[in-house]
Design a protein around this motif. Structure first.
Motif, short mmCIF file in Angstrom:
data_model
loop_
_atom_site.label_atom_id
_atom_site.label_comp_id
_atom_site.label_asym_id
_atom_site.label_seq_id
_atom_site.Cartn_x
_atom_site.Cartn_y
_atom_site.Cartn_z
N ASP A 37 0.57 -0.83 -0.05
CA ASP A 37 0.18 0.16 0.18
C ASP A 37 0.88 1.40 0.02
OD1 ASP A 37 -1.85 -1.79 0.36
OD2 ASP A 37 -2.65 -1.38 2.29
N CYS A 38 2.13 1.36 0.79
CA CYS A 38 2.98 2.61 0.29
C CYS A 38 3.87 2.68 -0.57
CB CYS A 38 3.76 2.26 1.71
SG CYS A 38 5.18 3.01 2.04
N VAL A 39 3.80 1.26 -1.70
CA VAL A 39 4.48 1.67 -2.71
C VAL A 39 3.54 2.03 -3.11
CG1 VAL A 39 5.40 0.65 -4.77
CG2 VAL A 39 6.62 0.45 -2.62
N CYS A 40 2.63 1.91 -3.33
CA CYS A 40 1.28 2.32 -4.63
C CYS A 40 1.62 3.91 -4.17
CB CYS A 40 -0.31 1.56 -4.43
SG CYS A 40 0.14 0.47 -4.77
N GLN A 41 1.07 4.19 -2.61
CA GLN A 41 0.47 5.28 -2.62
C GLN A 41 1.91 6.73 -2.95
OE1 GLN A 41 -0.20 6.74 1.73
NE2 GLN A 41 -1.53 5.39 1.84
N MET A 42 3.28 5.89 -2.93
CA MET A 42 4.17 7.00 -3.31
C MET A 42 4.61 7.04 -5.16
SD MET A 42 5.80 7.70 -0.44
CE MET A 42 3.83 8.10 -0.24
N LEU A 43 3.60 5.80 -5.62
CA LEU A 43 3.77 5.35 -6.79
C LEU A 43 2.68 6.86 -7.71
CD1 LEU A 43 4.65 2.01 -8.09
CD2 LEU A 43 5.75 4.03 -8.17
N ASP A 44 1.98 7.09 -7.26
CA ASP A 44 0.57 7.64 -7.41
C ASP A 44 0.92 8.83 -6.34
OD1 ASP A 44 -0.78 5.96 -7.76
OD2 ASP A 44 -1.77 5.42 -6.29
N LEU A 45 2.01 9.58 -6.06
CA LEU A 45 2.45 10.52 -5.65
C LEU A 45 3.65 11.39 -5.86
CD1 LEU A 45 1.96 12.88 -2.58
CD2 LEU A 45 3.94 11.23 -2.12
N VAL A 46 4.58 10.13 -6.89
CA VAL A 46 4.93 10.76 -8.09
C VAL A 46 5.20 11.12 -9.54
CG1 VAL A 46 8.05 10.13 -8.44
CG2 VAL A 46 7.40 9.65 -5.92
N GLN A 47 4.02 9.59 -9.69
CA GLN A 47 3.40 9.68 -11.02
C GLN A 47 4.80 10.02 -12.07
OE1 GLN A 47 0.49 12.61 -12.22
NE2 GLN A 47 -1.15 11.95 -10.51
N PRO A 48 6.18 8.52 -11.45
CA PRO A 48 6.58 8.27 -12.66
C PRO A 48 6.74 8.36 -14.53
CG PRO A 48 6.20 6.64 -11.88
CD PRO A 48 5.39 7.16 -10.89
N ARG A 49 7.21 9.27 -15.39
CA ARG A 49 7.05 8.01 -16.45
C ARG A 49 7.15 6.90 -16.55
NH1 ARG A 49 10.11 13.83 -19.57
NH2 ARG A 49 8.40 15.65 -18.25
N ILE A 50 7.96 6.33 -16.21
CA ILE A 50 8.11 5.09 -17.14
C ILE A 50 7.32 4.14 -14.98
CG2 ILE A 50 9.63 2.58 -17.12
CD1 ILE A 50 11.59 4.82 -18.22
N PRO A 51 6.27 3.00 -15.49
CA PRO A 51 5.88 1.93 -14.28
C PRO A 51 6.10 1.88 -13.67
CG PRO A 51 3.80 2.97 -16.65
CD PRO A 51 5.86 3.30 -17.08
N GLY A 52 6.91 2.23 -12.64
CA GLY A 52 7.41 1.37 -11.34
C GLY A 52 8.86 1.48 -11.41
N LYS A 53 9.50 2.86 -12.38
CA LYS A 53 10.77 3.14 -11.67
C LYS A 53 10.63 4.80 -11.65
CE LYS A 53 12.55 0.13 -15.25
NZ LYS A 53 13.68 -0.56 -15.74
N ILE A 54 11.19 4.86 -10.56
CA ILE A 54 11.08 6.67 -9.70
C ILE A 54 12.35 7.42 -10.29
CG2 ILE A 54 11.00 8.49 -8.13
CD1 ILE A 54 8.87 5.93 -6.50
N THR A 55 12.61 8.38 -10.75
CA THR A 55 14.49 8.62 -11.21
C THR A 55 13.97 10.10 -10.78
OG1 THR A 55 13.32 9.41 -13.22
CG2 THR A 55 13.72 7.27 -13.62
N LEU A 56 15.20 10.24 -10.74
CA LEU A 56 16.45 11.99 -9.87
C LEU A 56 15.42 13.38 -10.84
CD1 LEU A 56 16.87 13.38 -8.31
CD2 LEU A 56 18.75 13.63 -9.94
N PRO A 57 14.75 12.36 -12.40
CA PRO A 57 13.88 14.29 -12.74
C PRO A 57 12.26 13.99 -12.19
CG PRO A 57 15.01 12.62 -14.91
CD PRO A 57 15.71 12.18 -13.30
N ASP A 58 11.63 12.80 -12.32
CA ASP A 58 10.27 12.34 -11.64
C ASP A 58 10.38 13.10 -10.07
OD1 ASP A 58 9.70 11.02 -13.89
OD2 ASP A 58 10.37 9.30 -13.44
#
Length: 479
Positions: free
Chosen positions: A348-369
């Motif tokens: 649940d925490c990871v899903c919340q953070m992905l919704d928060l950051v909204q990375p361009r590549i799903p499931g991969k959070i980068t510095l520009p994101d």
């Protein structure tokens, strides 16, 4: 006729000059003057001989030529000073009138309140900066170059005159200013400042403000003494043996053990420090602590986002994977359990953070994101700062968005923290010994803070250490 208002009079003068410089008007005036000069009896008037002056009204030139010469902008007939026929002494010039004023003599733009001051020649300033950088090795400014700038500020600015009585604090203040300059200006993390980086920053504007701002504490970007006081006192509290170095155990005590031990270990792994001695000795210097505190208390700046991203990127591939998020969040879950707080499951925490950051590549959070996301500070605190994480959990996300995107100018998180901590430190010192502080009454508040018991204890303890290496945080190859 009532007198004209100043602005209206200027406009009338402008229209009159425009009409007078018109070629048709000049030709009409020349014809009128020639007719007056050639009229009978004008020679006596010119020579000033005896006789009655001629009646000029009987030889008045016909007005059609003059009326035709009026510019289109003049919609009303111009009033003359001669309202009724009468006798007037006319003295034509002895020589031909000067040629009409050319249009280049009339300014293109009319300034009713005077010509504005000349603007700063930006190109000339940039060319001087380029010439200065050309004198540096490889056209890059080092820590030593910025140290000379900070030393000049200490020696010349009136807001730091009290430091002359405490030379032991010179090196601490200079080190703080140097690290704050590199923290903000050196966007490449190279340890050198290029001319391009200097132009893109606001450092030159702050240097210009030093000439006009007598209060050094108003320059909060780099030179504030109050900010230095907060940073140094925080370091002094953690540095129990006062060797100007702190280890992982000392740094873990910051903010009442709010930061997880895994993140503390990452800081000492060399991910965000330039000193090669960190990995050998297991300690960071005061210069590295400046970077840590600035990044910890304000996670919204580009440098702080890069700082914590480097710490969380365990394999250095530029992407925060699920494994790395799980590595840091597991300790957060244990810390929450120790406080009798049920943690959010990892999924649940990871899903919340992905919704928060909204990375361009799903499931991969980068510095520009994270830089594009306005809530990067919430993301970081979720994984390694339990106190701030709980604080965010008690507030709604809408309020967090309003705080991250204010309508007008607002103090940064670091400026708020420094102001609160400075007031707390001053209040604590005053409450500790309110009656007998050993200070004469004429000392300024800043001088009282400098010669407070804490400051005097710092001077007495640090004096036997001798000179301190201001540049210990930078590789020797970069200096």
């Amino acid at each position: 006729m009532p007198p004209l208002q100043p602005v209206l009079k200027r406009k009338v003068d402008e229209l009159f000059l425009r009409w007078l410089s018109d070629p048709n008007t000049q030709r009409a005036l020349h014809d009128s003057l020639r007719r007056i000069r050639d009229a009978p009896g004008s020679d006596d008037a010119t020579r000033g001989g005896p006789g009655t002056p001629p009646d000029v009204t009987r030889h008045r030139p016909e007005p059609p030529d003059v009326i035709c010469a009026l510019p289109l902008a003049c919609s009303r007939p111009v009033r003359t000073s001669c309202r009724s026929p009468g006798h007037r002494k006319v003295q034509p010039p002895q020589e031909d009138p000067p040629p009409p004023a050319s249009s280049c003599c009339i300014p293109t733009f009319y300034f009713p309140h005077g010509r504005p001051p000349e603007t700063l020649d930006v190109d000339a300033v940039l060319s001087r900066i380029k010439r200065v950088f050309a004198e540096f090795p490889q056209e890059r400014a080092t820590v030593g170059d910025m140290g000379r700038v900070a030393k000049d500020v200490v020696n010349t600015h009136p807001g730091l005159s009290f430091l002359k009585e405490a030379p032991e604090f010179h090196s601490r203040y200079i080190t703080t200013v140097i690290q704050r300059i590199f923290y903000t200006v050196n966007r490449s993390w190279s340890g050198w400042i290029t001319c391009t980086e200097l132009r893109r920053s606001n450092f030159l504007q702050n240097v210009a403000l030093l000439e006009v701002e007598p209060d050094i504490n108003q320059l909060t970007e780099f030179f504030s003494y109050e900010h230095f006081y907060v940073i140094y006192c925080k370091f002094w509290e953690l540095d129990t043996d006062h060797d100007l170095q702190v280890d992982a155990q000392d740094l873990g005590r910051h903010s009442d053990h709010a930061i997880s031990s895994r993140m503390i270990d990452r800081i000492f792994s060399g991910a965000v420090t330039r000193d090669r001695k960190v990995q050998k000795n297991g300690k960071i210097s005061y210069a590295d602590f400046v970077w840590f505190l600035l990044s910890e208390e304000d996670k919204k700046t580009p440098t702080s986002i890069e700082y914590w991203f480097r710490c969380m990127d365990l394999d250095g591939d530029g992407v925060l994977s699920l494994y790395e998020l799980e590595y840091f969040y597991k300790e957060q879950m244990r810390r929450l359990d120790a406080r009798a707080i049920e943690p959010l499951p990892l999924e649940d925490c990871v899903c919340q953070m992905l919704d928060l950051v909204q990375p361009r590549i799903p499931g991969k959070i980068t510095l520009p994101d994270l830089k594009r996301c306005k809530l990067a500070h919430v993301f970081f605190d979720t994984f390694f700062n339990v106190d701030k994480y709980l604080d965010y959990e008690q507030r709604e996300q809408a309020s967090l968005l309003r705080e991250s995107d204010p309508d007008g100018p607002e103090l940064s998180d670091w400026e708020k923290y420094a102001a609160e901590e400075y007031d707390f430190l001053v209040t604590e010192e005053v409450a500790g010994d309110p009656w007998d502080d050993g200070l004469p009454s004429e000392l300024s508040p800043v001088e009282q803070k400098l010669w407070s018991p804490l400051a005097q204890r710092s001077i007495e303890t640090l004096a036997p250490l001798g000179k301190v290496d201001l540049y210990a945080c930078v590789d020797r190859d970069h200096v």
